[in-house]
Design a protein around this motif. Structure first.
Motif, short mmCIF file in Angstrom:
data_model
loop_
_atom_site.label_atom_id
_atom_site.label_comp_id
_atom_site.label_asym_id
_atom_site.label_seq_id
_atom_site.Cartn_x
_atom_site.Cartn_y
_atom_site.Cartn_z
N SER A 4 26.93 9.76 9.36
CA SER A 4 25.86 8.92 9.98
C SER A 4 26.08 8.13 8.30
O SER A 4 25.96 8.18 7.37
CB SER A 4 24.98 9.64 10.19
OG SER A 4 24.61 10.34 9.41
N THR A 11 18.59 9.07 11.45
CA THR A 11 18.30 9.68 9.61
C THR A 11 17.52 9.20 9.06
O THR A 11 16.29 9.16 9.75
CB THR A 11 19.21 8.35 8.97
OG1 THR A 11 18.75 7.37 9.30
CG2 THR A 11 20.63 8.49 10.03
N ARG A 12 17.59 10.33 7.76
CA ARG A 12 16.29 10.87 7.07
C ARG A 12 15.70 9.09 6.95
O ARG A 12 14.60 8.75 6.37
CB ARG A 12 16.73 11.85 5.73
CG ARG A 12 15.32 11.30 4.88
CD ARG A 12 15.31 12.54 3.41
NE ARG A 12 14.03 12.36 3.38
CZ ARG A 12 13.71 13.29 2.67
NH1 ARG A 12 13.80 14.32 3.17
NH2 ARG A 12 12.89 13.26 1.56
#
Length: 77
Positions: A4, A11-12
């Motif tokens: 990703s 996502t973070r």
């Protein structure tokens, strides 16, 4: 499987951006609420009247309500 990228949903990085945006919005709302209260106190207005006054002041100066609210809280305002 493709790794990703930082901007993909879930996502973070995206979570951090969403959290930062949410906190910024809460701060803007808090600033507007405080300014509304200041106008209520200074001018003996109810909440709706104070909000209207804040919005009109912002419109007259060509700024957002949040910016006007911030300005009202500066010393000497």
């Amino acid at each position: 499987m493709t790794p990703s990228t930082p901007d993909e949903p879930g996502t973070r990085h995206e979570d951090d951006v969403l959290l930062r945006d949410a906190l910024s919005e809460l701060e803007r709302r808090r600033t507007v609420e405080i300014a509304t209260g200041v106008l209520m106190w200074r001018h003996g207005l109810d909440a709706d009247e104070a909000w209207t006054m804040l919005a009109e002041l912002a419109d007259e100066q060509g700024v957002s309500v949040a910016t006007m609210a911030y300005r009202l809280q500066l010393p000497g305002s």
